[in-house]
Write a protein that holds these residues in place. Structure first.
Motif, PDB file in Angstrom:
ATOM      1  N   GLY A   3       0.823  -1.203   0.000  1.00 54.76           N
ATOM      2  CA  GLY A   3       0.000   0.000   0.000  1.00 54.76           C
ATOM      3  C   GLY A   3       0.852   1.245   0.000  1.00 54.76           C
ATOM      4  N   SER A   4       1.914   1.199   0.780  1.00 54.49           N
ATOM      5  CA  SER A   4       2.784   2.363   0.883  1.00 54.49           C
ATOM      6  C   SER A   4       3.596   2.542  -0.390  1.00 54.49           C
ATOM      7  CB  SER A   4       3.695   2.173   2.090  1.00 54.49           C
ATOM      8  OG  SER A   4       4.449   3.315   2.303  1.00 54.49           O
ATOM      9  N   THR A   5       4.085   1.412  -0.922  1.00 51.28           N
ATOM     10  CA  THR A   5       4.840   1.459  -2.171  1.00 51.28           C
ATOM     11  C   THR A   5       4.030   2.134  -3.281  1.00 51.28           C
ATOM     12  OG1 THR A   5       6.079  -0.520  -1.640  1.00 51.28           O
ATOM     13  CG2 THR A   5       5.885   0.010  -3.968  1.00 51.28           C
ATOM     14  N   LEU A   6       2.748   1.776  -3.336  1.00 48.69           N
ATOM     15  CA  LEU A   6       1.912   2.312  -4.405  1.00 48.69           C
ATOM     16  C   LEU A   6       1.393   3.709  -4.088  1.00 48.69           C
ATOM     17  CD1 LEU A   6      -0.190  -0.843  -5.349  1.00 48.69           C
ATOM     18  CD2 LEU A   6       1.765   0.123  -6.567  1.00 48.69           C
ATOM     19  N   GLY A   7       1.182   3.958  -2.806  1.00 48.17           N
ATOM     20  CA  GLY A   7       0.444   5.171  -2.446  1.00 48.17           C
ATOM     21  C   GLY A   7       1.304   6.415  -2.290  1.00 48.17           C
ATOM     22  N   THR A   8       2.551   6.238  -1.847  1.00 48.47           N
ATOM     23  CA  THR A   8       3.374   7.398  -1.503  1.00 48.47           C
ATOM     24  C   THR A   8       3.458   8.410  -2.645  1.00 48.47           C
ATOM     25  OG1 THR A   8       4.680   5.879  -0.200  1.00 48.47           O
ATOM     26  CG2 THR A   8       5.581   8.068  -0.505  1.00 48.47           C
ATOM     27  N   ALA A   9       3.805   7.895  -3.830  1.00 42.64           N
ATOM     28  CA  ALA A   9       4.007   8.808  -4.949  1.00 42.64           C
ATOM     29  C   ALA A   9       2.680   9.424  -5.392  1.00 42.64           C
ATOM     30  CB  ALA A   9       4.666   8.071  -6.100  1.00 42.64           C
ATOM     31  N   LEU A  10       1.621   8.649  -5.298  1.00 46.70           N
ATOM     32  CA  LEU A  10       0.306   9.179  -5.680  1.00 46.70           C
ATOM     33  C   LEU A  10      -0.026  10.403  -4.839  1.00 46.70           C
ATOM     34  CD1 LEU A  10      -2.028   6.083  -6.161  1.00 46.70           C
ATOM     35  CD2 LEU A  10      -1.357   7.782  -7.858  1.00 46.70           C
ATOM     36  N   ARG A  11       0.263  10.264  -3.529  1.00 46.56           N
ATOM     37  CA  ARG A  11      -0.013  11.378  -2.637  1.00 46.56           C
ATOM     38  C   ARG A  11       0.935  12.528  -2.929  1.00 46.56           C
ATOM     39  NH1 ARG A  11      -3.143  13.360  -1.036  1.00 46.56           N
ATOM     40  NH2 ARG A  11      -2.430  14.104   0.972  1.00 46.56           N
ATOM     41  N   TYR A  12       2.207  12.175  -3.190  1.00 42.76           N
ATOM     42  CA  TYR A  12       3.187  13.232  -3.385  1.00 42.76           C
ATOM     43  C   TYR A  12       2.837  14.068  -4.613  1.00 42.76           C
ATOM     44  CZ  TYR A  12       7.512  15.592  -4.563  1.00 42.76           C
ATOM     45  OH  TYR A  12       8.431  16.546  -4.893  1.00 42.76           O
ATOM     46  N   HIS A  13       2.417  13.390  -5.668  1.00 45.27           N
ATOM     47  CA  HIS A  13       2.084  14.128  -6.889  1.00 45.27           C
ATOM     48  C   HIS A  13       0.659  14.655  -6.856  1.00 45.27           C
ATOM     49  CE1 HIS A  13       5.780  13.463  -9.093  1.00 45.27           C
ATOM     50  NE2 HIS A  13       5.801  12.222  -8.642  1.00 45.27           N
ATOM     51  N   LYS A  14       0.027  14.478  -5.741  1.00 43.11           N
ATOM     52  CA  LYS A  14      -1.347  14.979  -5.532  1.00 43.11           C
ATOM     53  C   LYS A  14      -2.297  14.479  -6.618  1.00 43.11           C
ATOM     54  CE  LYS A  14      -0.123  19.020  -2.867  1.00 43.11           C
ATOM     55  NZ  LYS A  14       1.346  19.111  -3.073  1.00 43.11           N
ATOM     56  N   LEU A  15      -2.134  13.217  -6.999  1.00 42.08           N
ATOM     57  CA  LEU A  15      -3.024  12.637  -8.010  1.00 42.08           C
ATOM     58  C   LEU A  15      -4.309  12.165  -7.358  1.00 42.08           C
ATOM     59  CD1 LEU A  15      -0.419  10.684 -10.142  1.00 42.08           C
ATOM     60  CD2 LEU A  15      -1.565  12.834 -10.680  1.00 42.08           C
ATOM     61  N   VAL A  16      -4.292  12.068  -6.031  1.00 42.97           N
ATOM     62  CA  VAL A  16      -5.487  11.596  -5.340  1.00 42.97           C
ATOM     63  C   VAL A  16      -5.430  12.184  -3.935  1.00 42.97           C
ATOM     64  CG1 VAL A  16      -4.338   9.473  -4.580  1.00 42.97           C
ATOM     65  CG2 VAL A  16      -6.819   9.536  -4.705  1.00 42.97           C
ATOM     66  N   ASP A  17      -6.608  12.486  -3.376  1.00 42.90           N
ATOM     67  CA  ASP A  17      -6.571  13.023  -2.015  1.00 42.90           C
ATOM     68  C   ASP A  17      -6.613  11.878  -1.012  1.00 42.90           C
ATOM     69  OD1 ASP A  17      -9.205  12.245  -1.930  1.00 42.90           O
ATOM     70  OD2 ASP A  17      -9.957  14.233  -2.456  1.00 42.90           O
ATOM     71  N   ARG A  18      -6.326  12.231   0.229  1.00 41.81           N
ATOM     72  CA  ARG A  18      -6.167  11.225   1.259  1.00 41.81           C
ATOM     73  C   ARG A  18      -7.406  10.325   1.380  1.00 41.81           C
ATOM     74  NH1 ARG A  18      -2.480  11.006   5.234  1.00 41.81           N
ATOM     75  NH2 ARG A  18      -1.753  13.087   4.794  1.00 41.81           N
ATOM     76  N   ALA A  19      -8.582  10.951   1.259  1.00 43.52           N
ATOM     77  CA  ALA A  19      -9.823  10.202   1.463  1.00 43.52           C
ATOM     78  C   ALA A  19     -10.008   9.125   0.404  1.00 43.52           C
ATOM     79  CB  ALA A  19     -10.999  11.162   1.458  1.00 43.52           C
ATOM     80  N   HIS A  20      -9.541   9.417  -0.804  1.00 40.09           N
ATOM     81  CA  HIS A  20      -9.771   8.468  -1.897  1.00 40.09           C
ATOM     82  C   HIS A  20      -8.586   7.573  -2.193  1.00 40.09           C
ATOM     83  CE1 HIS A  20     -12.812  11.621  -2.543  1.00 40.09           C
ATOM     84  NE2 HIS A  20     -13.574  10.582  -2.860  1.00 40.09           N
ATOM     85  N   LEU A  21      -7.568   7.707  -1.399  1.00 38.58           N
ATOM     86  CA  LEU A  21      -6.331   6.974  -1.692  1.00 38.58           C
ATOM     87  C   LEU A  21      -6.561   5.463  -1.737  1.00 38.58           C
ATOM     88  CD1 LEU A  21      -3.272   6.984  -2.166  1.00 38.58           C
ATOM     89  CD2 LEU A  21      -2.965   6.867   0.304  1.00 38.58           C
ATOM     90  N   GLU A  22      -7.213   4.956  -0.707  1.00 37.02           N
ATOM     91  CA  GLU A  22      -7.373   3.516  -0.636  1.00 37.02           C
ATOM     92  C   GLU A  22      -8.207   3.000  -1.793  1.00 37.02           C
ATOM     93  OE1 GLU A  22      -7.807   1.559   3.303  1.00 37.02           O
ATOM     94  OE2 GLU A  22      -9.615   0.735   2.364  1.00 37.02           O
ATOM     95  N   GLN A  23      -9.269   3.742  -2.083  1.00 36.48           N
ATOM     96  CA  GLN A  23     -10.139   3.358  -3.191  1.00 36.48           C
ATOM     97  C   GLN A  23      -9.334   3.280  -4.485  1.00 36.48           C
ATOM     98  OE1 GLN A  23     -13.349   6.160  -3.425  1.00 36.48           O
ATOM     99  NE2 GLN A  23     -14.069   5.285  -5.353  1.00 36.48           N
ATOM    100  N   GLU A  24      -8.505   4.304  -4.692  1.00 38.11           N
ATOM    101  CA  GLU A  24      -7.672   4.362  -5.887  1.00 38.11           C
ATOM    102  C   GLU A  24      -6.712   3.165  -5.937  1.00 38.11           C
ATOM    103  OE1 GLU A  24      -7.535   6.768  -8.282  1.00 38.11           O
ATOM    104  OE2 GLU A  24      -5.708   6.072  -9.300  1.00 38.11           O
TER     105      GLU A  24
END
Lengths: 284, 646, 349, 355
Positions: free
Chosen positions: C103-124
């Motif tokens: 989850g962290s491997t996939l999510g970190t960059a998504l959050r960093y590049h602001k491609l998804v907000d925190r609330a929708h991260l898991e869904q994404e």
């Protein structure tokens, strides 16, 4: 995490000494946290109660002022643990940050910082600590912790750096770079989890090192003391000549034993961690 | 039988026959007990292996296993101290004090409580002539004696030593001196100023340790005597002008040179000469050139100098030393009293008054009421009992000073009348009264502890030097006591040097320490310690914070530090003025309470009787003599015919 | 518009005295296009991939992305470019941080590049797992890499690469470390991204079978020791190689049919396994057509007019002499199950 | 080789230089500046002009108190490199270097003796533990050894002193030799020095051989598992031969490295032990100078301890190629790697960074 705890449990079950170490550390931490709630010093000290041998009321006897030695040990746990843990925490944080950043970034930063680290690695820690402590004269736990960690970080920084260096060219760090993650993200989220085990063991041993030096400072009276502290207890008991009679020696031997037990507990517990993190040892 | 005081009769003959008989008797007894001792030693070793931790019994056992069957030839002194830095120059701060009164003798030993009485030493006699009105003459006649370099002891040696004493400012006699001359090689004459009592200067003359002119003369310019006399003339009028005057500077330059002088070898003149020295041991062997060498029967002296008291205690208890002099906590005193082969003697040098000092500049201790209230919060009797203990040994012990002042009780009794004493406040233990006083000043006792009138919690820090067993324990005691009352107290124990600099720098709330030491004749000298040494030695060192200028009832508005120093040096003892000064100072101290005296205690010499016997009886004046080294009393006792190997 | 232009890039490791790893390489890639980079190991194809992905910088020449020179991008542009070019590593075991959860491997960059907000991260993230054919559960996101199989890991790597919505993905030997059974599905997965999101692929492989499968309809670039020797539409290059090296590569593919293999045996074996020539045609040391001219003059890439280019003086001879060989028989076909994996092929034979 | 030695020498000098700088800034910039304090004290004592006071302070701290900071710094550094560390405050007129020169031999004697003993003991016990890993006795030994390694040396010192010197006069109470012997190459003096060093050395050895034993065990175990040992066993070489020439030699190499490296650190550890045994080594002087607020001596001791560490480290680096045949040409990058690998080896460090 759960898998880590599980393997720790397995290792501890195989190594009774490590298990005991873990239990003792937990116990001392509990004492440090809750000690002042359960143990109290007698507000009106009285020499009439001085140097009573062990009894049900005073399991470790009383000291020169009729204080319950056990209560003093309990109350002295907090300052000892506080400074020890704080110093180890500082040591580890500085060591890890410097090691990871220099190892990962490399280049000029690396060579400059590593030259500095080498100097600190060469300077013998204890004399420097004594010199600084005698000049600073503070009994503030944070200041003492800072003094105690003044050179200790260097060894860890070097070790962590060499690990970071070997991780630097790894594919997964490349992947992190590909994703454009900033330095702090790479260091904290990618590098740190990989040096974690080594750091954890180092942390435990740093605590023992810090307690060793800390108690030594109080023992020699180099750092000013306030409140109850094991080193101070030994210092007072020694100056009162407590070692030389059967009735009084508990007030000296008890704090000495407390230090030894805590030190040994940390070392033994570190062994369990080592087994968990080093499968090579596990198989033996 | 040796009779202390009948000095010449004892020394005139050779070893008394009684001694030879006693020695041989002892020797036979030892031989007889040898077999049993070995058996005991074996049993003891087995017992020790099993129960090595049982301290008390272990001592008794080890004692026996280490008994000396052979005739002891070395007398060992146990001392705490450091020989890391050392100098063979008595005026150097690193002078090896253990050489005083072993290798280097003083002119005479001052008899206790008798300002004119003395045991002659390098001086064969000291006579007083002339009248007080025109100035007394004190003539010192020297023994026929030899330095270790073969040269005879002459008045020139004494004269030079006396000049050095004057230049260093260590000897107060120069203030009272008109002249000093050497009419011949064996005599030196001190002429006092008119109106000066001989009583007052005698202790200063007795304690001079002559140094060889062959080593020191080159450091002393010919004009020095004239300069010194001129310097002290100015000093009598104004101490500050003296140090800035031309002669003052010349004198200081000589002092600097003397202090820095570090002779490569010791040329001495005493019953023993230095044989070998290292960082922990001093070996001395008998010097046959000493005028009274025949009085000394012990061929070798040894000093074992250990780094800390707590290394000395066990060695003392287990019989490693024949005589030990260290500060001892209650526990060790008790232990020593219970050890069969040890005997405790009160040591005249060690009378000290222990007290709690306040920083008068520190809120809230700048309020007299607070100081007085705290005095009543402390049960001084209990503290003295708990910390210092009441000892069985007749001559010594600790006791509470009934009326707090920095002067020891014996002196209080000698200089104050009973009506004067009754007017002082005893500050008896009375917590209720103390509470009332505090509340009257605006303090409040809330659930979280006392709150000061300024709304802040009443927190105090008690400082004591680390490693000093008495102050150590007493400050812990007081800290616990204050915490119990609701005054949050912290005990800080820095190293002595740090402690002292904080004390003189006024950087503290309260300090537990002592106020006087070693002065048993002049009460004003005792006051100089807290009032000038611990207080306002310079504007940057406010110390206790009294003054610098304060109004003392009966004395007037004075610079406290300067006034007390001057008075102690210049006002003759046994005059009305002197007595009034003592009373005025004590009364002021008692009411202002810059210092609470809690108790006083004497130091103990501990004698081991397993190798050497025939010690002077308890209460012998030998133990009250004023000597320059802590071993002077033992040397005197040996010279008097006491102390023999078993 | 051209997505990627590699313009005259040369690269050295160490000193310039040695042979360059890449020697005047030109390459371009359009949006959604697939280019396969083929060559034996050590030919510089991975280096080119890393240069394109920005993991190293070239010694000479320029790389342009969307028409802008990558080395001269502004900070903000650089951040956008960074996520629009991704690379998938060969080794799925090394490419995932063993100390970090999926989850962290996939999510970190998504959050960093602001491609998804925190609330929708898991869904994404769950969506992403689903897209790469992994179990889309929360539990999976909490796993560590060592709890996954090789195929699963490679899918996670792919998910990580495509999660940042890149325009170009460099796939560096993505299937070589996988079980044969996994390969097709992984390749299919990549192709599906190419189709759905029109992601351009620079597909690096030494395996012509895989290339033929993945780069069907795209182009193939053949490299020999840092030099592009042939380039053209996938089917053209594989069925009608115009450079002797390509032909050699194709010939060295093991033939599943033992009769055929025996018949062809001699011709395959006669090629000496020599290194690059320091002068002239880089392949001349190994070439069976080589003459003196080849060893002095460097042939240029010549276009046949249909985008099929080769650098050889004897294109005609190569075409003539290799068409007689049964390339078609040999041409690997993943669908048939007869694969190009040497070990499997060997046991079958 | 020469270039390598020069480079190694330069880096050692650099460390010394940095430590000198640290000690300068500690004296100069610490709160409660000791130089200013000394000046004030001398002013109070009177009898000296301001110039004389400054000259005295300047002599004591080997710098010029009122020059600009940079000038003071360069003076201090220059003096330090010339071997002028100022004069002792507590022992006027005696140079710091002179005092230290008297103390250093004792520390070197006690420390090297302890190190060799604990090393020999540790290697012996460590090999035993590695050879009989599964045996019950080895497990018990391991436990005891780790226990002893965790006990602070000053506590051992207190107990040893109490039982063997104070209580039973088996060993002397303190000091370096008996005053009744004459220092020099004679038997009474040497034996006296050995007897006096016995307890300090014992305190060192008891608390440090455990570390060596565990390191040796680790080293020997990993060598025992190595391919070449298995190969040697497979060739049918005798157990003894394998143990001695293969296991012994290869397991010892990293041990020798850390042996020399730890020599320096034992200098640091000498502080507590020398203080408790009143052993007049450099650690004792350090504590004494701290107690006496003799800052120039304190800094001198600190500097000298550091120099001892630097020198011993340098010697290791220079001698290492002679010990390890794998490292042929000194000055190769490879050598540094081997050494840092020994330093950084990822397994359980024997002690925290402080001891």
């Amino acid at each position: 995490m759960s898998s880590f705890l599980r393997s720790l449990w397995t290792a501890a079950r195989r190594d009774k000494a490590a298990m005991l170490g873990g239990v003792i550390i937990t116990m001392f931490i509990m004492l440090a946290v809750f000690g002042p709630l359960i143990a109290h010093l007698n507000p009106t000290p009285s020499g009439a109660n001085a140097y009573r041998g062990p009894s049900i009321r005073d399991p470790l006897g009383t000291d020169a002022l009729g204080q319950n030695v056990l209560a003093e040990i309990v109350l002295g746990t907090r300052p000892v643990m506080e400074i020890g843990l704080l110093a180890a925490l500082l040591t580890v944080s500085v060591g890890v940050v410097i090691g990871l950043v220099t190892g990962y970034v490399g280049g000029v930063l690396d060579s400059v910082v590593m030259r500095i680290t080498d100097v600190f690695l060469t300077i013998p820690g204890l004399p420097l600590i004594i010199v600084i402590a005698s000049l600073v004269q503070s009994s503030n736990p944070l200041v003492l912790a800072l003094i105690l960690s003044v050179t200790a970080w260097a060894g860890l920084a070097r070790a962590v750096r060499s690990q970071a260096l070997s991780l630097r060219s790894s594919d997964f760090l490349e992947a992190a770079r590909l994703q454009g993650l900033p330095l702090h993200d790479v260091v904290i989220r990618q590098l740190l989890p990989n040096v974690g085990p080594y750091v954890a063991i180092h942390f435990l041993l740093d605590v023992t090192g810090a307690i060793y030096a800390e108690v030594g400072l109080f023992l020699l009276g180099i750092a000013p003391v306030s409140g109850t502290n094991w080193g101070e207890m030994i210092n007072v008991a020694m100056s009162q000549g407590a070692l030389f009679t059967t009735r009084s020696m508990y007030s000296l031997l008890a704090p000495m034993a407390a230090i030894v037990i805590l030190q040994v507990a940390f070392v033994f517990f570190a062994r369990a961690l080592d087994v968990v993190f080093n499968p090579r040892l596990q198989s033996q | 039988m040796p009779r202390p005081g009948l000095w010449t009769s004892i020394r005139s003959g050779t070893t008394p026959p009684r001694l030879a008989a006693a020695t041989s008797h002892v020797r036979t007894r030892n031989t007889l007990r040898l077999g049993r001792r070995h058996a005991v030693a074996v049993v003891a070793a087995i017992l020790l292996a099993g129960g090595a931790l049982t301290g008390t019994s272990a001592y008794a056992a080890s004692r026996r296993s280490h008994g000396h069957a052979a005739h002891a030839t070395t007398f060992t002194f146990g001392r705490q101290g450091s020989l890391l830095t050392r100098s063979f120059n008595p005026y150097n701060p690193n002078w090896v004090n253990f050489l005083s009164n072993t290798a280097m003798m003083q002119l005479a030993f001052q008899r206790p409580f008798d300002l004119l009485g003395y045991y002659p030493e390098l001086a064969s006699s000291i006579t007083i002539s002339g009248s007080m009105a025109t100035g007394r003459h004190i003539t010192v006649t020297l023994q026929r004696d030899q330095w270790t370099n073969g040269k005879p002891l002459t008045s020139a040696d004494v004269f030079d030593s006396f000049l050095i004493e004057g230049a260093g400012g260590g000897n107060t006699i120069w203030i009272d001196l008109k002249n000093v001359t050497t009419p011949n090689a064996h005599e030196i004459v001190f002429t006092l100023l008119p109106g000066i009592l001989a009583d007052q200067v005698m202790p200063s003359i007795d304690t001079i340790i002559p140094v060889p002119a062959s080593q020191y003369a080159h450091l002393l310019p010919a004009s020095l005597k004239a300069e010194l006399l001129a310097d002290y003339r100015i000093y009598r009028k104004s101490p500050t002008n003296a140090s800035s005057s031309t002669v003052g500077k010349a004198v200081a330059a000589v002092d600097k040179a003397v202090v820095a002088f570090s002779p490569a070898r010791l040329i001495s003149d005493g019953p023993y000469e230095l044989h070998a020295i290292n960082t922990s041991e001093i070996l001395m062997s008998k010097w046959r050139g000493f005028w009274d060498a025949s009085a000394f029967t012990i061929p070798t002296l040894k000093f074992t100098v250990l780094g800390s008291n707590n290394a000395v205690y066990p060695a003392m208890l287990s019989g490693a030393f024949d005589e030990t002099l260290v500060g001892m906590p209650k526990l060790i005193v008790g232990q020593a009293e219970h050890t069969p082969h040890l005997t405790l003697f009160k040591n005249g040098d060690g009378t000290t008054v222990k007290g709690l000092f306040f920083n008068l500049r520190q809120y809230p201790f700048n309020m007299r009421g607070v100081r007085q209230a705290i005095a009543e919060l402390i049960n001084r009797q209990a503290l003295v009992n708990d910390v210092w203990g009441q000892f069985r040994s007749g001559a010594g012990g600790a006791q509470v000073i009934k009326y707090p002042s920095p002067i020891s009780p014996t002196i209080q009794a000698a200089y104050l009348t009973s009506t004067q004493v009754d007017r002082l406040n005893p500050y008896n233990y009375d917590p209720t009264a103390a509470r009332k006083t505090l509340e009257g000043l605006g303090f409040k006792d809330s659930s979280g502890g006392w709150v000061m009138p300024n709304g802040k919690p009443f927190d105090v820090t008690i400082m004591a030097p680390s490693g000093w067993s008495g102050p150590d324990l007493a400050s812990t005691y007081l800290g616990t006591l204050f915490n119990g009352i609701g005054i949050h107290a912290q005990v800080v124990e820095p190293q002595y040097e740090q402690f002292y600099s904080d004390l003189t720098g006024g950087n503290f709330d309260m300090i537990y320490f002592w106020t006087s030491c070693c002065e048993i004749t002049n009460p004003l000298s005792e006051l100089t310690l807290p009032l000038s040494d611990y207080n306002y030695s310079s504007p940057s060192e406010p110390g206790l914070g009294i003054g610098p200028v304060t109004t003392i009832p009966g004395i007037g508005r004075v610079n406290v530090s300067n006034a007390i120093t001057r008075e102690a040096a210049a006002v003759p003892i046994a005059t009305k003025r002197f007595d009034k000064l003592v009373y005025d100072w004590v009364r002021w101290f008692n009411s202002a309470l810059p210092v609470y005296d809690i108790g006083f205690q004497t130091a103990f010499s501990v004698y081991d009787t397993s190798r050497f016997t025939d010690w002077p009886p308890k209460g012998s004046p030998i133990f009250e003599t004023q000597t320059q080294g802590s071993q002077g009393q033992e040397i005197l006792a040996m010279q008097e015919g006491y102390i023999h190997a078993r | 518009m051209t997505l990627l232009e590699v313009d005259n890039v040369s690269h050295w490791y160490g000193t310039k005295a040695q042979r360059p790893v890449l020697d005047h390489v030109n390459l371009s890639l359009g949006t959604g296009e697939t280019v396969a980079l083929v060559g034996e190991s050590g030919c510089g194809k991975s280096t080119l991939g890393r240069l394109v992905a920005g993991l190293t910088t070239s010694t000479l020449g320029t790389i342009r992305h969307d028409g802008r020179e990558v080395a001269r991008l502004s900070r903000a542009e650089h951040k956008i470019w960074r996520r629009s070019v991704q690379l998938i590593h060969q080794d799925p075991f090394g490419a995932l941080n063993p100390g970090v959860r999926i989850g962290s491997t996939l999510g970190t960059a998504l959050r960093y590049h602001k491609l998804v907000d925190r609330a929708h991260l898991e869904q994404e993230l769950l969506g992403l797992l689903g897209q790469v054919g992994l179990e889309a559960t929360r539990d999976f996101l909490h796993r560590y890499p060592h709890e996954l199989s090789g195929g699963q890991r490679q899918r996670v790597c792919i998910a990580r690469a495509v999660s940042l919505r890149p325009k170009l993905v460099v796939a560096d030997e993505v299937t070589s470390m996988l079980d044969v059974s996994m390969r097709v599905s992984v390749l299919d997965l990549l192709r599906s991204f190419q189709v759905q999101r029109s992601i351009a692929f620079l597909f690096i492989s030494h395996d012509l079978g895989v290339v033929r499968y993945f780069a069907a309809g795209g182009r193939v670039v053949v490299m020999f020791y840092g030099v592009i020797v042939e380039e053209g539409p996938t089917e053209e290059v594989i069925f009608h190689p115009r450079h002797p090296y390509t032909a050699l590569l194709l010939e060295s593919i093991p033939i599943p049919d033992p009769t055929l293999a025996r018949r062809e045996h001699g011709s395959v074996d006669t090629v000496p396994d020599a290194g690059p020539s320091p002068q002239g045609c880089v392949f001349s040391n190994r070439c069976r057509f080589a003459v003196d001219r080849c060893r002095t003059t460097t042939p240029k890439l010549e276009d046949d007019g249909h985008g099929h280019r080769a650098a050889c003086f004897f294109i005609e001879r190569v075409v003539r002499e290799t068409t007689t060989s049964a390339v078609t028989d040999r041409a690997p076909d993943l669908d048939s199950g007869a694969t190009c994996d040497p070990s499997t092929a060997g046991t079958q034979a | 080789m020469t270039r390598y030695i020069i480079r190694r020498l330069a880096s050692a000098l650099a460390v010394v230089y940095v430590v000198i700088s640290i000690s300068f800034f500690m004296i100069r910039l610490m709160p409660g500046n000791p130089m200013v304090a000394l000046e004030e004290q001398l002013q109070l004592e009177g009898g000296l002009t301001m110039q004389e006071i400054q000259a005295k302070v300047s002599a004591i701290y080997a710098l010029q108190p009122h020059a600009p900071l940079w000038q003071q710094y360069f003076t201090y550094v220059a003096h330090a490199f010339q071997g002028n560390l100022g004069q002792s405050v507590s022992d006027p007129g005696t140079s710091v270097v002179h005092i230290i020169a008297g103390a250093l031999p004792w520390t070197i004697f006690a420390v090297s003796l302890s190190l060799l003993l604990s090393f020999a003991l540790g290697v012996g016990i460590g090999s035993f533990m590695a050879a009989f890993q599964e045996h019950r006795s080895a497990k018990i030994v391991t436990l005891i050894v780790s226990f002893l390694g965790a006990v602070p040396n000053y506590l051992v010192a207190i107990l040893l002193l109490y039982f063997l010197a104070d209580l039973h006069h088996v060993f002397p109470l303190g000091g370096a030799y008996s005053a009744s012997t004459t220092p020099g190459l004679n038997l009474p003096f040497l034996s006296s020095a050995c007897v006096h060093a016995a307890l300090p050395v014992a305190a060192y050895v008891i608390t440090s051989f455990g570390g060596w034993a565990l390191t040796m065990k680790g080293s020997a175990t990993s060598v025992l598992g190595a391919e070449y040992v298995r190969a040697a066993q497979a060739w049918g070489l005798g157990r003894r031969r394998v143990t001695q020439s293969y296991v012994g030699r290869n397991a010892m190499l990293p041990m020798v490295t850390s042996l020399a490296l730890s020599l320096g650190f034992m200098f640091g550890g000498s502080v507590f032990i020398e203080t408790y045994f009143t052993y007049p080594g450099i650690g004792y002087y350090l504590i004494q100078s701290v107690t006496n607020r003799d800052y120039s001596l304190m800094m001198g001791c600190f500097l000298l301890i550091t120099v001892a560490v630097v020198v011993s480290n340098m010697l290791v680096d220079l001698l290492y190629p002679l010990i390890d045949p794998r490292i042929q040409g000194p000055g190769k990058v490879q050598r540094v790697k081997v050494q840092s690998a020994a330093k950084d080896s990822g397994t359980l460090p024997q002690s925290g960074g402080l001891s």
